[in-house]
Design a protein around this motif. Structure first.
Motif, PDB file in Angstrom:
ATOM      1  N   GLY A  71       0.808  -1.209   0.000  1.00 14.96           N
ATOM      2  CA  GLY A  71       0.000   0.000   0.000  1.00 14.96           C
ATOM      3  C   GLY A  71       0.843   1.261   0.000  1.00 14.96           C
ATOM      4  O   GLY A  71       0.350   2.362   0.251  1.00 14.96           O
ATOM      5  N   ARG A  72       2.090   1.158  -0.334  1.00 13.91           N
ATOM      6  CA  ARG A  72       3.033   2.266  -0.495  1.00 13.91           C
ATOM      7  C   ARG A  72       4.226   1.726  -1.264  1.00 13.91           C
ATOM      8  O   ARG A  72       4.429   0.506  -1.326  1.00 13.91           O
ATOM      9  CB  ARG A  72       3.497   2.825   0.853  1.00 13.91           C
ATOM     10  CG  ARG A  72       4.222   1.813   1.734  1.00 13.91           C
ATOM     11  CD  ARG A  72       4.851   2.470   2.946  1.00 13.91           C
ATOM     12  NE  ARG A  72       5.478   1.501   3.836  1.00 13.91           N
ATOM     13  CZ  ARG A  72       6.672   0.947   3.648  1.00 13.91           C
ATOM     14  NH1 ARG A  72       7.373   1.265   2.565  1.00 13.91           N
ATOM     15  NH2 ARG A  72       7.166   0.078   4.510  1.00 13.91           N
ATOM     16  N   SER A 128      -2.346   1.239  -6.083  1.00 17.49           N
ATOM     17  CA  SER A 128      -2.333   0.942  -4.647  1.00 17.49           C
ATOM     18  C   SER A 128      -1.009   1.314  -4.005  1.00 17.49           C
ATOM     19  O   SER A 128      -0.954   1.711  -2.835  1.00 17.49           O
ATOM     20  CB  SER A 128      -2.610  -0.546  -4.416  1.00 17.49           C
ATOM     21  OG  SER A 128      -3.867  -0.907  -4.936  1.00 17.49           O
ATOM     22  N   GLU A 133      -3.800   6.105   8.816  1.00 11.57           N
ATOM     23  CA  GLU A 133      -3.526   4.766   8.290  1.00 11.57           C
ATOM     24  C   GLU A 133      -4.828   4.079   7.867  1.00 11.57           C
ATOM     25  O   GLU A 133      -5.913   4.407   8.339  1.00 11.57           O
ATOM     26  CB  GLU A 133      -2.803   3.938   9.349  1.00 11.57           C
ATOM     27  CG  GLU A 133      -1.448   4.510   9.779  1.00 11.57           C
ATOM     28  CD  GLU A 133      -0.434   4.565   8.647  1.00 11.57           C
ATOM     29  OE1 GLU A 133      -0.587   3.811   7.665  1.00 11.57           O
ATOM     30  OE2 GLU A 133       0.518   5.372   8.751  1.00 11.57           O
ATOM     31  N   ASP A 134      -4.695   3.107   6.963  1.00  9.18           N
ATOM     32  CA  ASP A 134      -5.845   2.341   6.461  1.00  9.18           C
ATOM     33  C   ASP A 134      -6.874   3.223   5.763  1.00  9.18           C
ATOM     34  O   ASP A 134      -8.062   2.893   5.716  1.00  9.18           O
ATOM     35  CB  ASP A 134      -6.519   1.555   7.594  1.00  9.18           C
ATOM     36  CG  ASP A 134      -5.584   0.551   8.244  1.00  9.18           C
ATOM     37  OD1 ASP A 134      -4.794  -0.066   7.501  1.00  9.18           O
ATOM     38  OD2 ASP A 134      -5.626   0.408   9.470  1.00  9.18           O
ATOM     39  N   SER A 135      -6.429   4.347   5.210  1.00  9.06           N
ATOM     40  CA  SER A 135      -7.359   5.228   4.486  1.00  9.06           C
ATOM     41  C   SER A 135      -7.142   5.165   2.978  1.00  9.06           C
ATOM     42  O   SER A 135      -7.709   5.963   2.236  1.00  9.06           O
ATOM     43  CB  SER A 135      -7.196   6.674   4.973  1.00  9.06           C
ATOM     44  OG  SER A 135      -5.857   7.124   4.832  1.00  9.06           O
ATOM     45  N   TRP A 136      -6.330   4.218   2.511  1.00 10.75           N
ATOM     46  CA  TRP A 136      -6.052   4.082   1.081  1.00 10.75           C
ATOM     47  C   TRP A 136      -6.392   2.666   0.653  1.00 10.75           C
ATOM     48  O   TRP A 136      -5.577   1.754   0.749  1.00 10.75           O
ATOM     49  CB  TRP A 136      -4.589   4.412   0.789  1.00 10.75           C
ATOM     50  CG  TRP A 136      -4.191   4.373  -0.662  1.00 10.75           C
ATOM     51  CD1 TRP A 136      -3.212   3.608  -1.238  1.00 10.75           C
ATOM     52  CD2 TRP A 136      -4.747   5.143  -1.737  1.00 10.75           C
ATOM     53  NE1 TRP A 136      -3.124   3.847  -2.569  1.00 10.75           N
ATOM     54  CE2 TRP A 136      -4.059   4.787  -2.917  1.00 10.75           C
ATOM     55  CE3 TRP A 136      -5.771   6.097  -1.812  1.00 10.75           C
ATOM     56  CZ2 TRP A 136      -4.359   5.367  -4.159  1.00 10.75           C
ATOM     57  CZ3 TRP A 136      -6.063   6.662  -3.051  1.00 10.75           C
ATOM     58  CH2 TRP A 136      -5.359   6.303  -4.199  1.00 10.75           C
ATOM     59  N   ASN A 137      -7.632   2.467   0.197  1.00 12.82           N
ATOM     60  CA  ASN A 137      -8.124   1.148  -0.216  1.00 12.82           C
ATOM     61  C   ASN A 137      -8.790   1.311  -1.572  1.00 12.82           C
ATOM     62  O   ASN A 137      -9.951   1.731  -1.662  1.00 12.82           O
ATOM     63  CB  ASN A 137      -9.108   0.605   0.821  1.00 12.82           C
ATOM     64  CG  ASN A 137      -8.479   0.476   2.199  1.00 12.82           C
ATOM     65  OD1 ASN A 137      -7.627  -0.373   2.408  1.00 12.82           O
ATOM     66  ND2 ASN A 137      -8.895   1.327   3.126  1.00 12.82           N
ATOM     67  N   ASP A 139       3.907   8.743   2.959  1.00 12.64           N
ATOM     68  CA  ASP A 139       4.737   7.995   3.908  1.00 12.64           C
ATOM     69  C   ASP A 139       6.207   8.369   3.816  1.00 12.64           C
ATOM     70  O   ASP A 139       6.946   8.216   4.796  1.00 12.64           O
ATOM     71  CB  ASP A 139       4.581   6.487   3.675  1.00 12.64           C
ATOM     72  CG  ASP A 139       3.235   5.971   4.134  1.00 12.64           C
ATOM     73  OD1 ASP A 139       2.948   6.055   5.331  1.00 12.64           O
ATOM     74  OD2 ASP A 139       2.464   5.495   3.280  1.00 12.64           O
ATOM     75  N   LYS A 172      -2.724   8.255   1.206  1.00 11.79           N
ATOM     76  CA  LYS A 172      -3.562   8.222   2.401  1.00 11.79           C
ATOM     77  C   LYS A 172      -4.070   9.610   2.772  1.00 11.79           C
ATOM     78  O   LYS A 172      -3.595  10.625   2.277  1.00 11.79           O
ATOM     79  CB  LYS A 172      -2.746   7.649   3.569  1.00 11.79           C
ATOM     80  CG  LYS A 172      -2.207   6.253   3.320  1.00 11.79           C
ATOM     81  CD  LYS A 172      -1.211   5.857   4.395  1.00 11.79           C
ATOM     82  CE  LYS A 172      -0.587   4.499   4.083  1.00 11.79           C
ATOM     83  NZ  LYS A 172       0.468   4.144   5.047  1.00 11.79           N
TER      84      LYS A 172
END
Length: 390
Positions: free
Chosen positions: A26-27, A185, A176-180, A138, A190
């Motif tokens: 995810g990064r 990807s 965090e967990d805001s990029w789905n 990030d 985020k």
């Protein structure tokens, strides 16, 4: 060819191998970051007195495309994060020194959507908000965020006073967990947020003065790169990221066609329909790239000679720029319709490039209709909509 692009081409295989791991994380991976930093490409639009190259915009575009052809998410970051040194170069010299003084390799994220609310206080603003799509956040130590100035009650003043607020990493949080998402990807785009962060005046840029070259003329007089206009350079950077993915998609199709035999026994590399689609895609993608780069080269020559990029020039550029990216995307989509069921399997480069390209197409700088309408209204004597970006 600029040395930054040459470095990417020399490390293309290694960069390509980091694409899938970046999507899974995810990064972008740490190794991807190392390759991008070692290439020096993020400094192409950075001022020389801040440790950058201050290169021609088309050198930057070549570098972004070289990255994106091999690693779409990294190419998208290269375009988005790599354009920000252009704006920092026209900011207050105090801010330039804060960002680059200790480390010329510093990365800066964004976004510019004016979701923040800035309450004036002595010496600056108290800034609050949350923004999605902070690409490459990030690995960035600063961020540029859009916001509106408010009155004492927190209501935006009228007419809207939109500014760009530049904050160091310790002043905001990454959600965090805001990029789905379905594609790109690995960009790790985020959300970021803060509540009543103090932003001193010298870290704030007036959006109008950024766009009308007031800051460029004040802090970088006679420097053609920084006379190129915000409304040209930022869509141009998004096009570079999009074209890189489109080039990679065509290359992946070449590899697929070379080995593919359909369930009916048709050999793709001898199939006239497949070959015609490949020819159209290759030609349209490369023509689109050439179209945009030729305009940028002409604009650069104009400002280097002391001229200006007029409103009509910019409106026309936006039409040509969005049409060029759209043409490239459409050509890839038509080609991929003929790639067969194996192309939709996860793990196939075709599948990833297609998804990434669809996500790239949704960026506001690739949104075609607003550009067509703004250009058309101006051409026929109407008013340019205040929402137009040019």
């Amino acid at each position: 060819m600029h040395e930054a692009t040459r470095y990417i081409l020399d490390h293309a295989d290694e960069l390509r191998a980091e694409a899938d791991p970046s999507d899974e994380l995810g990064r972008i991976t740490d190794r991807t970051v190392e390759i991008l930093r070692a290439s020096g490409g993020m400094k192409l639009l950075q001022a020389k007195d801040s440790g950058g190259h201050e290169a021609h915009p088309n050198d930057f575009m070549d570098w972004v495309m070289a990255v994106g052809t091999n690693h779409p998410s990294a190419g998208w970051i290269a375009g988005v994060v790599g354009i920000h040194p252009w704006e920092i170069a026209i900011a207050d010299p105090r801010l330039q020194k804060e960002v680059y003084g200790d480390d010329p390799e510093t990365w800066i994220a964004s976004p510019y959507a004016p979701f923040g609310r800035a309450k004036p206080v002595d010496g600056g603003y108290l800034f609050t908000g949350q923004w999605p799509y902070s690409t490459g956040t990030d690995h960035s130590d600063w961020v540029i965020l859009g916001g509106m100035v408010t009155d004492d009650e927190g209501k935006p003043v009228m007419p809207p006073d939109i500014r760009h607020f530049v904050l160091p990493r310790e002043d905001y949080d990454i959600v965090e967990d805001s990029w789905n998402v379905m594609g790109l990807s690995g960009t790790g785009s985020k959300d970021v947020r803060m509540d009543d962060a103090f932003v001193p005046d010298h870290r704030v840029l007036d959006g109008i003065l950024v766009r009308d070259n007031t800051y460029s003329d004040r802090w970088r007089p006679g420097a053609p790169l920084y006379a190129m206009r915000f409304g040209v350079m930022f869509p141009f950077a998004i096009s570079a990221g999009t074209f890189g993915i489109a080039r990679g998609a065509v290359r992946a199709a070449w590899d697929h066609i070379q080995a593919r035999v359909s369930s009916q026994g048709s050999v793709s590399k001898a199939d006239p329909f497949v070959l015609a689609a490949l020819a159209r895609a290759e030609s349209d993608v490369e023509a689109s790239i050439s179209h945009v780069q030729s305009i940028i080269a002409r604009f650069y020559d104009t400002v280097a000679g002391g001229g200006d990029i007029t409103v009509k020039d910019r409106l026309r550029f936006r039409v040509d720029q969005v049409r060029a990216t759209d043409r490239a995307i459409e050509a890839v989509n038509e080609l991929y319709r003929l790639m067969g069921s194996s192309s939709i399997q996860k793990g196939s480069p075709l599948e990833r490039y297609w998804r990434d390209l669809q996500v790239a197409s949704t960026h506001v700088c690739n949104s075609r209709e607003p550009c067509y309408v703004a250009w058309g209204l101006d051409a026929f004597g109407g008013e340019i909509p205040p929402s137009a970006q040019y």
